[in-house]
Design a protein around this motif. Structure first.
Motif, short mmCIF file in Angstrom:
data_model
loop_
_atom_site.label_atom_id
_atom_site.label_comp_id
_atom_site.label_asym_id
_atom_site.label_seq_id
_atom_site.Cartn_x
_atom_site.Cartn_y
_atom_site.Cartn_z
N SER A 50 0.81 -1.21 0.00
CA SER A 50 0.00 0.00 0.00
C SER A 50 0.86 1.27 0.00
CB SER A 50 -0.91 -0.02 1.23
OG SER A 50 -1.86 1.01 1.16
N PRO A 51 0.57 2.20 -0.92
CA PRO A 51 1.28 3.49 -0.89
C PRO A 51 0.75 4.35 0.26
CG PRO A 51 -0.32 3.45 -2.67
CD PRO A 51 -0.37 2.09 -2.03
N SER A 52 1.11 5.62 0.27
CA SER A 52 0.68 6.47 1.39
C SER A 52 0.32 7.89 0.96
CB SER A 52 1.79 6.52 2.45
OG SER A 52 2.97 7.04 1.89
N PHE A 53 -0.16 8.06 -0.28
CA PHE A 53 -0.41 9.41 -0.75
C PHE A 53 -1.84 9.91 -0.51
CE2 PHE A 53 -1.15 6.67 -4.45
CZ PHE A 53 -2.39 7.11 -4.89
N LEU A 54 -2.77 9.02 -0.16
CA LEU A 54 -4.14 9.48 0.05
C LEU A 54 -4.29 10.10 1.44
CD1 LEU A 54 -6.31 6.66 -1.61
CD2 LEU A 54 -5.89 8.97 -2.44
N PRO A 55 -5.16 11.13 1.56
CA PRO A 55 -5.28 11.91 2.81
C PRO A 55 -6.24 11.29 3.84
CG PRO A 55 -6.65 12.90 1.12
CD PRO A 55 -5.95 11.73 0.46
N PHE A 56 -5.84 10.18 4.45
CA PHE A 56 -6.69 9.55 5.46
C PHE A 56 -6.67 10.34 6.77
CE2 PHE A 56 -5.73 5.97 2.66
CZ PHE A 56 -6.99 5.41 2.50
N THR A 57 -7.83 10.45 7.40
CA THR A 57 -7.91 11.03 8.74
C THR A 57 -7.38 9.99 9.73
OG1 THR A 57 -10.19 10.23 8.96
CG2 THR A 57 -9.88 12.50 8.18
N PRO A 58 -7.04 10.39 10.96
CA PRO A 58 -6.49 9.43 11.92
C PRO A 58 -7.42 8.26 12.25
CG PRO A 58 -6.09 11.67 12.65
CD PRO A 58 -7.00 11.76 11.46
N SER A 59 -8.75 8.50 12.18
CA SER A 59 -9.68 7.42 12.47
C SER A 59 -10.76 7.33 11.40
CB SER A 59 -10.32 7.59 13.85
OG SER A 59 -11.02 8.82 13.91
N ARG A 60 -11.34 6.15 11.28
CA ARG A 60 -12.42 5.90 10.34
C ARG A 60 -13.72 6.22 11.08
NH1 ARG A 60 -17.21 3.37 9.22
NH2 ARG A 60 -17.13 1.67 7.73
N GLU A 61 -14.50 7.14 10.54
CA GLU A 61 -15.66 7.66 11.25
C GLU A 61 -16.96 7.00 10.79
OE1 GLU A 61 -15.48 11.86 10.62
OE2 GLU A 61 -13.53 12.03 11.60
N TYR A 62 -17.82 6.70 11.76
CA TYR A 62 -19.17 6.23 11.48
C TYR A 62 -20.15 7.40 11.53
CZ TYR A 62 -17.56 1.42 11.92
OH TYR A 62 -16.92 0.23 11.73
N ASN A 63 -19.97 8.24 12.53
CA ASN A 63 -20.75 9.46 12.68
C ASN A 63 -19.96 10.39 13.61
OD1 ASN A 63 -21.34 8.63 15.39
ND2 ASN A 63 -23.06 7.42 14.62
N GLU A 64 -20.59 11.42 14.12
CA GLU A 64 -19.87 12.39 14.95
C GLU A 64 -19.36 11.83 16.26
OE1 GLU A 64 -22.23 15.90 15.40
OE2 GLU A 64 -22.29 16.29 13.25
#
Length: 197
Positions: A50-64
């Motif tokens: 896996s490369p690393s160029f996409l802008p992922f946030t620190p966590s995967r969000e379901y809702n607020e």
């Protein structure tokens, strides 16, 4: 009316992975049985490459209020679809290896720039399983500035007429033509999800 059977179809597959290859073979058979033969493989990204160029946030969000850490496979799936979007230079289909086509793809799906046509075995939305896409939609999908949701959710957000949750019978009859196939004896190529906070 149905979508042109010569349309390019990009199938995401983990080459050499016995589980992915098993499903890919069944998927290709289902498309060819209905006359769609222009299927090209897109090599799936795995956590190992896996490369690393996409802008992922620190966590995967379901809702607020609910989130969890990303699992590496979720990020890899994002990169696999992104690689497919880069290949779209004309109206195309993108399918995952476990997408089983059970009827011809209706032409009205091509009236928009992006339209999913798949569902789970129990009739729920699964936007990334299989979708019709034009170059303008591929550019828009690639333009994401911050990734906090799985690729299914991102694809879903960009198409107004793809239902949420369990589909109505009318929606299935009109718009759905593929199903997610899982053989419980074979399993899947994805791990279970992480802990939700």
């Amino acid at each position: 009316m149905i979508i042109d059977k010569d349309i390019p179809i990009y199938q995401i597959v983990i080459s050499g992975n016995s589980v992915s290859e098993y499903y890919a073979e069944k998927s290709v058979y289902s498309f060819r049985k209905l006359g769609y033969n222009n299927i090209q493989r897109v090599e799936a990204t795995t956590p190992d490459d896996s490369p690393s160029f996409l802008p992922f946030t620190p966590s995967r969000e379901y809702n607020e209020t609910r989130s969890r850490e990303w699992i590496p496979e979720e990020k890899a799936i994002w990169y696999s679809h992104y690689a497919s979007w880069e290949r779209v230079d004309q109206p195309s289909l993108i399918i995952e290896h476990d997408c089983i086509l059970y009827r011809k793809i209706p032409d009205h799906l091509s009236k928009t720039n992006l339209r999913s046509f798949g569902m789970t075995e129990d009739g729920r939305n699964l936007a990334a399983l299989g979708y019709y896409i034009k170059p303008s939609a591929a550019r828009r999908l690639r333009g994401i500035k911050s990734i906090s949701v799985p690729v299914d959710a991102w694809i879903h957000r960009l198409q107004p007429r793809y239902e949420y949750g369990r589909f109505s019978k009318n929606f299935i009859d009109k718009d759905i033509c593929a199903e997610h196939y899982i053989n419980k004896e074979v399993g899947t190529s994805k791990p279970t999800i992480g802990t939700i906070h």
